[in-house]
Design an enzyme around this catalytic site. Sequence first.
Site, PDB file in Angstrom:
ATOM      1  N   HIS A  70      -2.131   4.998  14.930  1.00 55.66           N
ATOM      2  CA  HIS A  70      -3.635   4.806  14.369  1.00 55.66           C
ATOM      3  C   HIS A  70      -3.404   3.781  13.171  1.00 55.66           C
ATOM      4  O   HIS A  70      -2.392   3.372  12.701  1.00 55.66           O
ATOM      5  CB  HIS A  70      -4.289   6.186  13.793  1.00 55.66           C
ATOM      6  CG  HIS A  70      -3.611   6.973  13.125  1.00 55.66           C
ATOM      7  ND1 HIS A  70      -2.327   7.611  13.313  1.00 55.66           N
ATOM      8  CD2 HIS A  70      -3.621   7.362  11.728  1.00 55.66           C
ATOM      9  CE1 HIS A  70      -1.725   8.389  12.310  1.00 55.66           C
ATOM     10  NE2 HIS A  70      -2.385   7.996  11.330  1.00 55.66           N
ATOM     11  N   HIS A  97       0.154   2.893  11.538  1.00 47.21           N
ATOM     12  CA  HIS A  97       1.543   3.672  11.552  1.00 47.21           C
ATOM     13  C   HIS A  97       1.491   4.773  12.527  1.00 47.21           C
ATOM     14  O   HIS A  97       0.407   5.281  13.206  1.00 47.21           O
ATOM     15  CB  HIS A  97       1.540   4.213  10.153  1.00 47.21           C
ATOM     16  CG  HIS A  97       0.586   5.260   9.975  1.00 47.21           C
ATOM     17  ND1 HIS A  97      -0.745   4.871   9.455  1.00 47.21           N
ATOM     18  CD2 HIS A  97       0.564   6.773   9.458  1.00 47.21           C
ATOM     19  CE1 HIS A  97      -1.413   6.088   9.265  1.00 47.21           C
ATOM     20  NE2 HIS A  97      -0.539   7.014   9.228  1.00 47.21           N
ATOM     21  N   HIS A 139      -5.838  12.409  14.229  1.00 44.25           N
ATOM     22  CA  HIS A 139      -4.737  11.736  14.671  1.00 44.25           C
ATOM     23  C   HIS A 139      -3.249  12.446  14.656  1.00 44.25           C
ATOM     24  O   HIS A 139      -2.928  12.898  13.698  1.00 44.25           O
ATOM     25  CB  HIS A 139      -4.411  10.442  13.663  1.00 44.25           C
ATOM     26  CG  HIS A 139      -5.723   9.595  13.594  1.00 44.25           C
ATOM     27  ND1 HIS A 139      -6.063   9.344  12.551  1.00 44.25           N
ATOM     28  CD2 HIS A 139      -6.475   8.958  14.747  1.00 44.25           C
ATOM     29  CE1 HIS A 139      -7.242   8.532  12.691  1.00 44.25           C
ATOM     30  NE2 HIS A 139      -7.442   8.237  14.099  1.00 44.25           N
ATOM     31  N   GLU A 192      -2.744  14.599  11.347  1.00 45.71           N
ATOM     32  CA  GLU A 192      -3.845  14.193  10.253  1.00 45.71           C
ATOM     33  C   GLU A 192      -5.141  14.606  10.637  1.00 45.71           C
ATOM     34  O   GLU A 192      -5.590  14.017  11.645  1.00 45.71           O
ATOM     35  CB  GLU A 192      -3.705  12.726   9.842  1.00 45.71           C
ATOM     36  CG  GLU A 192      -2.173  12.282   9.318  1.00 45.71           C
ATOM     37  CD  GLU A 192      -2.229  10.923   9.109  1.00 45.71           C
ATOM     38  OE1 GLU A 192      -3.157  10.101   9.280  1.00 45.71           O
ATOM     39  OE2 GLU A 192      -1.125  10.319   8.814  1.00 45.71           O
ATOM     40  N   HIS A 227       0.876  -1.156   0.027  1.00 48.32           N
ATOM     41  CA  HIS A 227      -0.139   0.002   0.083  1.00 48.32           C
ATOM     42  C   HIS A 227       0.948   1.349   0.021  1.00 48.32           C
ATOM     43  O   HIS A 227       1.558   1.480   0.854  1.00 48.32           O
ATOM     44  CB  HIS A 227      -1.037   0.027   1.231  1.00 48.32           C
ATOM     45  CG  HIS A 227      -1.935   1.096   1.280  1.00 48.32           C
ATOM     46  ND1 HIS A 227      -3.318   1.007   0.860  1.00 48.32           N
ATOM     47  CD2 HIS A 227      -1.714   2.424   1.741  1.00 48.32           C
ATOM     48  CE1 HIS A 227      -3.802   2.164   1.181  1.00 48.32           C
ATOM     49  NE2 HIS A 227      -2.965   3.181   1.608  1.00 48.32           N
TER      50      HIS A 227
END
Length: 437
Positions: free
Chosen positions: A373, A337, A367, A343, A294
């Site tokens: 998270h 991560h 976050h 964020e 990803h």
Amino acid sequence: MMKVSYLTGFGNEHSSEAVVGALPLGCFSPQKPPLGLYAEKFSSTAFTAPRAKNRRSWFYRMLPSVVRSEMQRLANQYPNWRTAGIGSDEELAEYDPRAMRWDPIPPAQKQIDFLSSIRTVAIAGDTRTQIGTAVSLYQFSKNNERLYFVNADAEMLFIPHQGDLIIKTECGVLELAPLEIAVIPRGMVFSVNCKGGSVAAGYLCENYGAPLDLPERGPIGSDGFANDRDFLYPQAWYEEGIGDCKLIRKIAGLFFETALQDSPLDVVAWVGNSAPYKYNLQLFNTINTVSYDHPDPSIFTVLTSQSDTPGVANIDFVIFPPRWMVAENTFRPPWFHRNCMSEWMGLIHGVYDAKPDGFIPGGMSLHNTMTPHGPDVQAHTHGSESELKPVHLLGTMAFMVETRYTLFPTLFALDTSARQKEYHQCWQGFSKKFKKP
């Protein structure tokens, strides 16, 4: 009904006139501008900014802005609108480092206009030093055609998720719908109203730093991401004969009011590259892996405000649009991560693949820097066990405002009933599966 048309191309040297002959030829500030207009320069960057980054426009207007400089201070007019670095001690004292999520904020119990509806949920940096951001929500249904606004603190990014907007500016008119965004330069006079009397709701990001720009493509090459040609700028348009109206100014987190005898949107022609613009998020050229892993969400960046550290943004505006997912031997949802960036996320439409439950359009999450998270239990189970065949992810549009600075939730955001205080429970179903060989 007003017919709205646009100029195309991000950051182009646009020129437009609402009356033929209003634009001077050969120079910007002639001794006598055409049609008895006044020439006025609008600069969004320092005069000496590098040519590629310099943003300025010339307006040819009925009256210079300076005639509207008289103003009165407003006290407690917009108490829910907060500005970073200004009276923010209460937010700092109440800082909560946990991952947070909110349902859509309940609407006001009475009809209010756009400015009155703004409620700030998190702030970072300091507008006085031109770093950081503030993120807010708006939800209104009352139009005020005689109320205008100018934000000297920040560039403003509109992200609607419900209802259409009509944004009238000094450069012309933008019509804005969900799945589109709009950016208003710092210091630009504008008004915001609902189109067709509907309820309008969305997210609002104030950018205190460098003006938003398109990210570099690097090894991707010459095309991809948000393409320059898809950004739309307004054609020149002006108001006259409105009668008594008001102009609200925001500077250093304070609000001031000027009573006017006519509309401040009296620009008959303009030329330059500092102007409002809009963009349809559905036109984003999504880049994704066709082998494994990803990829970092930076490949979904639409706009960026760079800081003084290369590659580390004051803010990035990132989207998570419909896309094909074909990665081999890969956990396809966003991974667990911790990140040096903070964020703030919102959902414009549909379902976000990393949080299929509890995160709905109009909601949001925060976050902060280095806060762990990632996918909830349901998303992790699906990503770990589903058959890895090509999947066309449809019916979704989430976004993220990412910043190098710590975002401090406001007291309003911490105390609202919409806050999901048990948000952390979505990760509590994980169990140890480690087995020694």
